[in-house]
Design an enzyme around this catalytic site. Sequence first.
Site, PDB file in Angstrom:
ATOM      1  CG  HIS A 149     -69.785  -2.056 -46.821  1.00 16.93           C
ATOM      2  ND1 HIS A 149     -69.119  -3.255 -46.806  1.00 16.93           N
ATOM      3  CD2 HIS A 149     -68.824  -1.087 -46.889  1.00 16.93           C
ATOM      4  CE1 HIS A 149     -67.804  -3.035 -46.847  1.00 16.93           C
ATOM      5  NE2 HIS A 149     -67.612  -1.731 -46.903  1.00 16.93           N
ATOM      6  CG  HIS A 188     -63.377  -2.071 -46.369  1.00 15.72           C
ATOM      7  ND1 HIS A 188     -62.831  -0.984 -47.017  1.00 15.72           N
ATOM      8  CD2 HIS A 188     -63.006  -1.978 -45.077  1.00 15.72           C
ATOM      9  CE1 HIS A 188     -62.152  -0.254 -46.150  1.00 15.72           C
ATOM     10  NE2 HIS A 188     -62.238  -0.825 -44.968  1.00 15.72           N
ATOM     11  CG  ASP A 274     -60.831   0.835 -49.887  1.00 16.19           C
ATOM     12  OD1 ASP A 274     -60.848   0.153 -50.926  1.00 16.19           O
ATOM     13  OD2 ASP A 274     -61.798   0.882 -49.104  1.00 16.19           O
TER      14      ASP A 274
END
Length: 362
Positions: A149, A188, A274
């Site tokens: 990120h 993500h 995740d």
Amino acid sequence: MHKVIAFYDDRVLAHEPNIDADFLPDRIDKRIRQLLSGLSVPWKYPEHPGRLKAIQQLLNKAPIEGLVVEGGKAATHEQLARVHTTSYLSDIFHLRGKNAWLDVDTTAVSPGSVDAAEVAAGTAIAAVEAVMEKRTQSAFALVRPPGHHAEPVRARGFCLFNNVAVAAAHARSALGCERVLIVDWDAHHGNGTQDIFWAEPDVMFFDIHRAAPFYPGSGHLQDVGAGLAEGTTVNVPLPAGAGDEAYLKAFRDILAPAADWFKPDIILVSAGFDPHWHDLALNVSYDGFGALTGFLQQLAEKHCDGRLVFVLEGGYNLESLANGTRAVLAVLAGQTIPVPDSCGIAEVEAAANFHRSAFQAD
């Protein structure tokens, strides 16, 4: 030559933001604490040292034959500056030894975080160097804080430096790799990695993730890169609950032909765990992670003499993080590539066998 080396350094445990400490700057501290005060349960920083300790404990309890563990190293300013601006690095370095919020999404640093982040990025480099030096067929950098990120000028999503991007840039600048393929399977979207290589035609970024508005809200199908790099950003946004079948189909139908066209010299993987159902975002199983790893092994063998490097990203349920990591390492170490079942099918078949005799005529 080893089959796989796992790279780990205790210094990455020094990143440990504590909500009870006094934070700088005051304005964002007040805003975040106001947000957290509205939660119904006490909040603790989700990206904590226990994540790597859980992986270590499982590997000690259930060791993998052939797995070798080596230490990491800190990245240099020059290596970090290949993907982050010097002004951003200066700002981060000035926070060494301090507690501070970096983003309203609760990304933070503690007194040891900057040192830990330098080691995380440097350890990803060490993993790439080991593969390029032919000391091992594959490598896995077990690092934190995660990286995908982190943007050129901004820390986000618990990420300070973009570890996989730093490693990719090092492979190109110092190790003779002309084309680098980065595969990101974290739940993500890797917004930072996409931004860094958005206009870079010699880095292909393939990202499969839960679709927006799931954090960070980027990674749309139409986001394909710009200029000469148009087509080298490949996003595969998925709905909540997508699992093994969707991931493997995306690898077969999208990633494989993309790699055939791109012809990478090395494959790097932003490996978050995740997507496992314990993290409540997607529905990938441990066998699914193993199968994806086997697919990438075959892709690397086809295009780049097997050169394959994993870099740990997210995954916040300790059980699924540890078991998912072990599933990847087991395949890299030469164990049989699993074939995941559709969830529940094996159990239904077992139940059918158990009950069948009750419904048969004598």
